[in-house]
Design a protein around this motif. Structure first.
Motif, mmCIF file in Angstrom:
data_model
loop_
_atom_site.group_PDB
_atom_site.id
_atom_site.type_symbol
_atom_site.label_atom_id
_atom_site.label_comp_id
_atom_site.label_asym_id
_atom_site.label_seq_id
_atom_site.Cartn_x
_atom_site.Cartn_y
_atom_site.Cartn_z
ATOM 1 N N THR A 265 30.016 27.189 -32.846
ATOM 2 C CA THR A 265 30.002 28.585 -32.407
ATOM 3 C C THR A 265 28.963 29.351 -33.225
ATOM 4 N N LEU A 266 28.451 30.425 -32.641
ATOM 5 C CA LEU A 266 27.465 31.243 -33.350
ATOM 6 C C LEU A 266 28.064 31.826 -34.620
ATOM 7 N N GLU A 267 29.325 32.212 -34.550
ATOM 8 C CA GLU A 267 30.003 32.780 -35.722
ATOM 9 C C GLU A 267 30.029 31.789 -36.875
ATOM 10 N N LYS A 268 30.346 30.529 -36.571
ATOM 11 C CA LYS A 268 30.369 29.494 -37.613
ATOM 12 C C LYS A 268 28.975 29.284 -38.186
ATOM 13 N N ARG A 269 27.963 29.231 -37.310
ATOM 14 C CA ARG A 269 26.596 28.964 -37.763
ATOM 15 C C ARG A 269 26.070 30.102 -38.636
ATOM 16 N N LYS A 270 26.390 31.331 -38.259
ATOM 17 C CA LYS A 270 25.909 32.485 -39.032
ATOM 18 C C LYS A 270 26.602 32.605 -40.387
ATOM 19 N N SER A 271 27.767 31.972 -40.515
ATOM 20 C CA SER A 271 28.505 32.045 -41.786
ATOM 21 C C SER A 271 27.989 31.047 -42.813
ATOM 22 N N LYS A 272 27.135 30.117 -42.384
ATOM 23 C CA LYS A 272 26.623 29.098 -43.293
ATOM 24 C C LYS A 272 25.601 29.692 -44.254
ATOM 25 N N PRO A 273 25.440 29.085 -45.419
ATOM 26 C CA PRO A 273 24.394 29.553 -46.349
ATOM 27 C C PRO A 273 23.012 29.410 -45.728
ATOM 28 N N LYS A 274 22.064 30.169 -46.233
ATOM 29 C CA LYS A 274 20.736 30.237 -45.636
ATOM 30 C C LYS A 274 20.088 28.868 -45.451
ATOM 31 N N GLY A 275 20.278 27.982 -46.386
ATOM 32 C CA GLY A 275 19.648 26.664 -46.313
ATOM 33 C C GLY A 275 20.311 25.719 -45.341
ATOM 34 N N ASP A 276 21.324 26.185 -44.631
ATOM 35 C CA ASP A 276 22.067 25.321 -43.705
ATOM 36 C C ASP A 276 22.159 25.957 -42.318
ATOM 37 N N ARG A 277 21.132 26.721 -41.965
ATOM 38 C CA ARG A 277 21.170 27.438 -40.688
ATOM 39 C C ARG A 277 20.205 26.899 -39.643
ATOM 40 N N ASN A 278 19.359 25.955 -40.034
ATOM 41 C CA ASN A 278 18.491 25.279 -39.071
ATOM 42 C C ASN A 278 18.961 23.835 -38.973
ATOM 43 N N ILE A 279 19.466 23.455 -37.805
ATOM 44 C CA ILE A 279 20.080 22.128 -37.685
ATOM 45 C C ILE A 279 19.566 21.401 -36.444
ATOM 46 N N ILE A 280 19.726 20.069 -36.484
ATOM 47 C CA ILE A 280 19.414 19.222 -35.341
ATOM 48 C C ILE A 280 20.551 18.218 -35.180
ATOM 49 N N TYR A 281 20.978 17.988 -33.949
ATOM 50 C CA TYR A 281 21.998 16.971 -33.703
ATOM 51 C C TYR A 281 21.748 16.331 -32.342
ATOM 52 N N GLN A 282 22.331 15.166 -32.152
ATOM 53 C CA GLN A 282 22.158 14.429 -30.911
ATOM 54 C C GLN A 282 23.442 14.448 -30.088
ATOM 55 N N ASP A 283 23.255 14.554 -28.791
ATOM 56 C CA ASP A 283 24.367 14.441 -27.847
ATOM 57 C C ASP A 283 24.061 13.243 -26.954
ATOM 58 N N PRO A 284 24.432 12.030 -27.388
ATOM 59 C CA PRO A 284 24.058 10.797 -26.673
ATOM 60 C C PRO A 284 24.541 10.764 -25.230
ATOM 61 N N GLN A 285 25.740 11.292 -24.983
ATOM 62 C CA GLN A 285 26.302 11.237 -23.634
ATOM 63 C C GLN A 285 25.413 11.977 -22.624
ATOM 64 N N ASN A 286 24.864 13.105 -23.059
ATOM 65 C CA ASN A 286 23.978 13.883 -22.184
ATOM 66 C C ASN A 286 22.499 13.604 -22.437
ATOM 67 N N GLU A 287 22.234 12.612 -23.297
ATOM 68 C CA GLU A 287 20.865 12.210 -23.637
ATOM 69 C C GLU A 287 20.007 13.442 -23.990
ATOM 70 N N THR A 288 20.547 14.206 -24.941
ATOM 71 C CA THR A 288 19.898 15.453 -25.363
ATOM 72 C C THR A 288 19.879 15.560 -26.885
ATOM 73 N N ILE A 289 18.777 16.060 -27.415
ATOM 74 C CA ILE A 289 18.682 16.405 -28.833
ATOM 75 C C ILE A 289 18.551 17.915 -28.912
ATOM 76 N N ILE A 290 19.395 18.536 -29.740
ATOM 77 C CA ILE A 290 19.422 19.993 -29.829
ATOM 78 C C ILE A 290 18.988 20.443 -31.217
ATOM 79 N N ILE A 291 18.055 21.402 -31.246
ATOM 80 C CA ILE A 291 17.622 22.026 -32.495
ATOM 81 C C ILE A 291 18.032 23.500 -32.443
ATOM 82 N N ILE A 292 18.785 23.946 -33.460
ATOM 83 C CA ILE A 292 19.244 25.333 -33.522
ATOM 84 C C ILE A 292 18.669 25.989 -34.771
ATOM 85 N N ARG A 293 17.993 27.132 -34.584
ATOM 86 C CA ARG A 293 17.343 27.820 -35.706
ATOM 87 C C ARG A 293 17.934 29.213 -35.900
ATOM 88 N N ASN A 294 18.466 29.435 -37.095
ATOM 89 C CA ASN A 294 18.976 30.746 -37.498
ATOM 90 C C ASN A 294 18.363 31.216 -38.808
#
Length: 322
Positions: free
Chosen positions: A163-192
């Protein structure tokens, strides 16, 4: 208009200086004949300012010679002296402008996409981390935040970042993330955590196997090879656990590009190469620039002012073979 106001203000200042007075009213034009005092008044001013004053003075000389029909040889000589000096100032201004433009071109040395593509082919077998970094920047115009993207498992994402709320609560160095969703064959990059976050907020990039097969394949391979590493990219070509800082990233990109090109590439110069390659009618071009602006977090006007330049040829991205 503002130009008339500037004209009057300049002449008023000059009149006060030459006549050593505080009176704003100009009763006659005798002050324009005192070239020594005029030159003294202008001696420490910038070239463009000097040229502007000389243009104003010459306008008055034209009035004196053409309207009042004064034929005094001394006035005519002063007029030609002022005109000659104004031309000299304008020439110097043009030369300085050319030097600045040449200096900018020399520093930037923007290359075309075909050259960049050949560079990637050479880089790929030698340094896969650098290749992935450049290849990702070719497709998505990230800034230095590319250096601090953290890898998350799908399970970790669902538990701590879904959730956006969870992501915004993270420390500054942990707000840009990448993860894989193999089932949907998608890689997602989120930048905050990026330069213009306060204006554009969270930016999510979805890289699918269907639409961006090669980028998906390369990233999938790289993420898998990283094992338990925290960061997508790290020092010592990925062998260190220590991430890049901004200076380190610039040095890394510069070093790896200069090994194969006579150019020190940056995140910004790569973006300029991409924008220059696009070919389309004006409507399509603006749409493309808007899309890239949303991906980067930059306004269209900023891109038009600082990132878009012309090139004669374009290259299909599919030219980069496996």
């Amino acid at each position: 208009s503002s130009s008339i106001k500037i004209y009057i203000t300049n002449l008023s200042k000059l009149h006060k200086y030459v006549n050593n007075t505080y009176d704003n009213e100009i009763e006659n034009l005798n002050f324009i004949y005192d070239k020594k005092k005029i030159d003294k008044f202008l001696e420490k001013k910038a070239l463009k300012t000097k040229a502007n004053y000389y243009t104003n003075i010459i306008t008055l000389y034209n009035y004196v010679l053409d309207i009042e029909k004064k034929e005094d040889p001394k006035i005519q000589k002063l007029y030609y002296d002022f005109e000659k000096q104004k031309q000299a100032y304008n020439y110097e201004i043009k030369q300085n402008t050319k030097k600045r433009e040449h200096s900018i071109q020399k520093q930037e040395k923007v290359i075309d996409l075909k050259t960049f593509t050949i560079f990637l082919r050479k880089l790929k077998p030698d340094n896969f981390q650098a290749f992935i970094m450049f290849y990702l920047l070719l497709h998505y115009p990230y800034r230095n935040e590319i250096a601090n993207i953290k890898i998350k498992s799908l399970e970790n994402y669902k538990e701590n970042y879904n959730t956006l709320e969870k992501r915004k609560s993270k420390p500054k160095g942990d707000r840009n993330i990448i993860y894989q969703d193999p089932q949907n064959e998608t890689i997602i990059i989120i930048r905050n955590d990026y330069k213009t976050y306060s204006t554009y907020g969270e930016i999510i990039t979805k890289i699918t196997r269907e639409k961006e097969h090669k980028l998906y394949k390369y990233l999938n391979h790289w993420i898998t090879s990283r094992g338990t590493a925290d960061y997508l990219f790290s020092r010592k070509d990925g062998k260190s656990e220590e991430p890049f800082d901004g200076v380190g990233l610039s040095a890394y990109l510069g070093y790896n590009s200069r090994k194969y090109l006579d150019v020190k590439l940056t995140t910004a110069s790569i973006f300029k190469i991409v924008l220059a390659n696009f070919q389309g009618d004006p409507y399509e071009t603006i749409q493309y620039i808007e899309e890239k602006g949303k991906q980067r977090g930059t306004s269209v006007n900023t891109l038009l002012d600082f990132y878009v330049y012309k090139t004669k040829k374009n290259v299909d991205l599919s030219e980069l073979s496996d």
